[in-house]
Design a protein around this motif. Structure first.
Motif, PDB file in Angstrom:
ATOM      1  N   ARG A   3     -40.103 -40.791  38.245  1.00  0.00           N
ATOM      2  CA  ARG A   3     -40.450 -42.217  38.238  1.00  0.00           C
ATOM      3  C   ARG A   3     -41.962 -42.446  38.374  1.00  0.00           C
ATOM      4  O   ARG A   3     -42.486 -43.421  37.884  1.00  0.00           O
TER       5      ARG A   3
ATOM      6  N   LEU B  41     -28.411 -48.665  29.273  1.00  0.00           N
ATOM      7  CA  LEU B  41     -28.118 -49.404  30.497  1.00  0.00           C
ATOM      8  C   LEU B  41     -27.257 -50.632  30.212  1.00  0.00           C
ATOM      9  O   LEU B  41     -26.293 -50.909  30.932  1.00  0.00           O
TER      10      LEU B  41
ATOM     11  N   ASP C 121     -33.320 -46.293  26.712  1.00  0.00           N
ATOM     12  CA  ASP C 121     -32.847 -46.447  28.084  1.00  0.00           C
ATOM     13  C   ASP C 121     -32.240 -47.827  28.310  1.00  0.00           C
ATOM     14  O   ASP C 121     -31.191 -47.949  28.945  1.00  0.00           O
TER      15      ASP C 121
ATOM     16  N   SER D 186     -29.221 -39.295  33.077  1.00  0.00           N
ATOM     17  CA  SER D 186     -30.558 -38.695  32.986  1.00  0.00           C
ATOM     18  C   SER D 186     -31.613 -39.565  33.662  1.00  0.00           C
ATOM     19  O   SER D 186     -32.660 -39.063  34.083  1.00  0.00           O
ATOM     20  N   LEU D 187     -31.357 -40.861  33.774  1.00  0.00           N
ATOM     21  CA  LEU D 187     -32.306 -41.752  34.449  1.00  0.00           C
ATOM     22  C   LEU D 187     -32.465 -41.390  35.925  1.00  0.00           C
ATOM     23  O   LEU D 187     -33.520 -41.618  36.520  1.00  0.00           O
TER      24      LEU D 187
ATOM     25  N   ARG E 176     -35.185 -38.432  36.258  1.00  0.00           N
ATOM     26  CA  ARG E 176     -36.516 -38.553  35.657  1.00  0.00           C
ATOM     27  C   ARG E 176     -37.572 -38.793  36.729  1.00  0.00           C
ATOM     28  O   ARG E 176     -37.299 -39.352  37.782  1.00  0.00           O
TER      29      ARG E 176
ATOM     30  N   LYS F   6     -43.872 -42.681  35.066  1.00  0.00           N
ATOM     31  CA  LYS F   6     -43.698 -43.940  34.337  1.00  0.00           C
ATOM     32  C   LYS F   6     -44.588 -45.039  34.914  1.00  0.00           C
ATOM     33  O   LYS F   6     -45.111 -45.866  34.188  1.00  0.00           O
TER      34      LYS F   6
ATOM     35  N   TRP G 202     -26.105 -40.846  29.136  1.00  0.00           N
ATOM     36  CA  TRP G 202     -27.562 -41.006  29.005  1.00  0.00           C
ATOM     37  C   TRP G 202     -28.144 -41.564  30.303  1.00  0.00           C
ATOM     38  O   TRP G 202     -29.216 -41.155  30.738  1.00  0.00           O
ATOM     39  N   CYS G 203     -27.436 -42.509  30.914  1.00  0.00           N
ATOM     40  CA  CYS G 203     -27.935 -43.131  32.146  1.00  0.00           C
ATOM     41  C   CYS G 203     -27.985 -42.139  33.304  1.00  0.00           C
ATOM     42  O   CYS G 203     -28.783 -42.317  34.230  1.00  0.00           O
TER      43      CYS G 203
END
Length: 67
Positions: free
Chosen positions: A61, A6, A2, A55-56, A59, A64, A52-53
């Motif tokens: 949170r 980023l 990640d 997908s952030l 997610r 995490k 890919w970002c």
């Protein structure tokens, strides 16, 4: 992964900022033009990092922060 994605996305956005404000493409300048193989590979890697970002955003949170 990640963090790397980023960082690459930030580099890409800074490059686009340079293109928009100054009409200067730093990646193309470093690599010898937009059509060079190296520049195209860098653009592709940065594009994949941007994907890919995305997908952030989707997610969970809370999972995490519980760790």
């Amino acid at each position: 992964m990640d963090t790397v994605a980023l960082i690459l996305s930030i580099i890409g956005s800074l490059n686009w900022g340079l293109v928009g404000i100054f009409k200067f493409d730093l990646v193309a300048w470093i690599c010898g033009g937009q059509g060079s193989i190296v520049a195209r590979v860098i653009y592709t890697i940065i594009g994949l990092a941007g994907l890919w970002c995305i997908s952030l955003l989707f997610r969970d949170r809370k999972a995490k922060t519980d760790e």
